[in-house]
Design a protein around this motif. Structure first.
Motif, mmCIF file in Angstrom:
data_model
loop_
_atom_site.group_PDB
_atom_site.id
_atom_site.type_symbol
_atom_site.label_atom_id
_atom_site.label_comp_id
_atom_site.label_asym_id
_atom_site.label_seq_id
_atom_site.Cartn_x
_atom_site.Cartn_y
_atom_site.Cartn_z
ATOM 1 N N LEU A 76 15.227 2.013 -45.965
ATOM 2 C CA LEU A 76 15.096 3.370 -46.499
ATOM 3 C C LEU A 76 14.767 3.299 -47.982
ATOM 4 C CD1 LEU A 76 18.246 5.276 -45.115
ATOM 5 C CD2 LEU A 76 15.894 5.504 -44.320
ATOM 6 N N ARG A 77 14.242 4.396 -48.484
ATOM 7 C CA ARG A 77 14.054 4.548 -49.935
ATOM 8 C C ARG A 77 14.435 5.979 -50.297
ATOM 9 N NH1 ARG A 77 8.720 3.503 -48.533
ATOM 10 N NH2 ARG A 77 7.711 5.366 -47.762
ATOM 11 N N ARG A 78 14.821 6.140 -51.544
ATOM 12 C CA ARG A 78 15.080 7.473 -52.084
ATOM 13 C C ARG A 78 13.786 7.964 -52.715
ATOM 14 N NH1 ARG A 78 20.693 8.316 -52.306
ATOM 15 N NH2 ARG A 78 21.898 6.390 -52.229
ATOM 16 N N ALA A 79 13.544 9.261 -52.576
ATOM 17 C CA ALA A 79 12.341 9.855 -53.156
ATOM 18 C C ALA A 79 12.689 11.251 -53.663
ATOM 19 C CB ALA A 79 11.230 9.929 -52.106
ATOM 20 N N ALA A 80 11.860 11.750 -54.569
ATOM 21 C CA ALA A 80 12.047 13.123 -55.049
ATOM 22 C C ALA A 80 11.600 14.093 -53.969
ATOM 23 C CB ALA A 80 11.243 13.345 -56.322
ATOM 24 N N SER A 81 12.361 15.149 -53.810
ATOM 25 C CA SER A 81 12.012 16.186 -52.843
ATOM 26 C C SER A 81 10.703 16.838 -53.249
ATOM 27 C CB SER A 81 13.127 17.232 -52.797
ATOM 28 O OG SER A 81 12.691 18.402 -52.142
ATOM 29 N N GLN A 82 9.863 17.114 -52.271
ATOM 30 C CA GLN A 82 8.618 17.835 -52.543
ATOM 31 C C GLN A 82 8.890 19.318 -52.758
ATOM 32 O OE1 GLN A 82 5.549 16.212 -52.959
ATOM 33 N NE2 GLN A 82 7.041 14.545 -52.973
ATOM 34 N N ALA A 83 10.009 19.807 -52.208
ATOM 35 C CA ALA A 83 10.373 21.218 -52.346
ATOM 36 C C ALA A 83 11.131 21.490 -53.642
ATOM 37 C CB ALA A 83 11.211 21.660 -51.152
ATOM 38 N N ASP A 84 11.912 20.514 -54.096
ATOM 39 C CA ASP A 84 12.736 20.669 -55.293
ATOM 40 C C ASP A 84 12.893 19.294 -55.925
ATOM 41 O OD1 ASP A 84 14.690 20.992 -57.238
ATOM 42 O OD2 ASP A 84 16.128 21.988 -55.911
ATOM 43 N N GLY A 85 12.118 19.014 -56.930
ATOM 44 C CA GLY A 85 12.084 17.699 -57.567
ATOM 45 C C GLY A 85 13.419 17.228 -58.111
ATOM 46 N N ARG A 86 14.380 18.118 -58.219
ATOM 47 C CA ARG A 86 15.708 17.719 -58.704
ATOM 48 C C ARG A 86 16.541 17.087 -57.595
ATOM 49 N NH1 ARG A 86 17.335 23.552 -60.588
ATOM 50 N NH2 ARG A 86 16.319 23.821 -58.587
ATOM 51 N N ARG A 87 16.117 17.284 -56.370
ATOM 52 C CA ARG A 87 16.838 16.754 -55.207
ATOM 53 C C ARG A 87 16.267 15.415 -54.796
ATOM 54 N NH1 ARG A 87 17.566 19.864 -49.772
ATOM 55 N NH2 ARG A 87 15.403 19.256 -49.702
ATOM 56 N N THR A 88 17.137 14.549 -54.290
ATOM 57 C CA THR A 88 16.715 13.251 -53.778
ATOM 58 C C THR A 88 16.775 13.276 -52.255
ATOM 59 O OG1 THR A 88 17.573 12.146 -55.745
ATOM 60 C CG2 THR A 88 17.204 10.777 -53.813
ATOM 61 N N VAL A 89 15.708 12.810 -51.647
ATOM 62 C CA VAL A 89 15.644 12.767 -50.189
ATOM 63 C C VAL A 89 15.473 11.326 -49.723
ATOM 64 C CG1 VAL A 89 14.742 15.117 -49.995
ATOM 65 C CG2 VAL A 89 13.157 13.195 -50.167
ATOM 66 N N LEU A 90 15.691 11.122 -48.438
ATOM 67 C CA LEU A 90 15.582 9.793 -47.844
ATOM 68 C C LEU A 90 14.302 9.690 -47.033
ATOM 69 C CD1 LEU A 90 19.256 9.609 -46.555
ATOM 70 C CD2 LEU A 90 18.318 8.539 -48.627
ATOM 71 N N GLU A 91 13.666 8.539 -47.134
ATOM 72 C CA GLU A 91 12.453 8.273 -46.366
ATOM 73 C C GLU A 91 12.546 6.883 -45.758
ATOM 74 O OE1 GLU A 91 9.307 8.478 -49.254
ATOM 75 O OE2 GLU A 91 9.279 10.672 -49.232
ATOM 76 N N LEU A 92 11.986 6.721 -44.570
ATOM 77 C CA LEU A 92 11.895 5.396 -43.969
ATOM 78 C C LEU A 92 10.811 4.594 -44.677
ATOM 79 C CD1 LEU A 92 13.529 6.640 -41.596
ATOM 80 C CD2 LEU A 92 12.103 5.296 -40.100
ATOM 81 N N THR A 93 11.061 3.331 -44.862
ATOM 82 C CA THR A 93 10.039 2.426 -45.374
ATOM 83 C C THR A 93 9.266 1.878 -44.169
ATOM 84 O OG1 THR A 93 11.485 0.511 -45.183
ATOM 85 C CG2 THR A 93 11.524 1.716 -47.300
ATOM 86 N N GLU A 94 8.234 1.139 -44.447
ATOM 87 C CA GLU A 94 7.491 0.492 -43.362
ATOM 88 C C GLU A 94 8.421 -0.433 -42.579
ATOM 89 O OE1 GLU A 94 3.795 -2.581 -42.938
ATOM 90 O OE2 GLU A 94 3.575 -0.961 -44.406
ATOM 91 N N ARG A 95 9.264 -1.159 -43.298
ATOM 92 C CA ARG A 95 10.225 -2.055 -42.630
ATOM 93 C C ARG A 95 11.219 -1.245 -41.796
ATOM 94 N NH1 ARG A 95 14.466 -6.273 -45.243
ATOM 95 N NH2 ARG A 95 15.050 -7.214 -43.277
#
Length: 149
Positions: A76-95
């Motif tokens: 997983l990686r943490r990323a900035a929310s596209q809806a609210d840049g102050r929020r951190t969201v989770l995304e799957l990595t290729e692995r």
């Protein structure tokens, strides 16, 4: 409503689901990872650690530790929310996608092995109903959450 003849069978559902969870072809660590990866991948929108905790039915510190381990392992990686840049969201990595695919293949192989003596029709019927149950259970859970329960 069920008939009285079905009641004893329906009373066995809870224990049966519990036994299914205990008999999956993975260690406890893999079960948690698989759950996290699937929750993140299947989320209808962005997934936060808090949302993950709610979906898993655990407190946020437990979800945070699991997420931290998945991040450390490159799943997983943490990323900035596209809806609210102050929020951190989770995304799957290729692995993470590769690991999720591996888990699914292991589970399919176990299903095929367990149901090897079943007729193709019974196997397909059970698979369809199990997928339907999981889909309906997720919708039920979301409704309960939106009702403030």
């Amino acid at each position: 409503m069920s008939s009285s003849a079905e009641d004893p069978l329906l009373d066995q559902i809870g224990p049966a689901l519990s036994r299914l969870r205990r008999r999956t072809p993975a260690s406890g660590r893999d079960l948690s990872r698989n759950l996290v990866l699937n929750v993140v991948a299947d989320a209808p929108g962005e997934m936060t650690v808090g949302g993950l905790a709610a979906e898993m039915g655990v407190v946020q510190p437990v979800a945070s530790r699991t997420v931290a381990a998945c991040i450390a392992d490159g799943l997983l990686r943490r990323a900035a929310s596209q809806a609210d840049g102050r929020r951190t969201v989770l995304e799957l990595t290729e692995r993470g996608e590769v690991e999720r695919t591996r888990f699914a293949a292991e589970q399919r192989a176990a299903f095929e092995d367990i149901t090897a003596a079943w007729s193709p029709e019974d196997r397909a019927r059970f698979a369809r109903l199990l997928v339907r149950y999981a889909t309906d259970a997720a919708a039920w859970s979301r409704r309960r959450g939106s009702d403030g329960e």
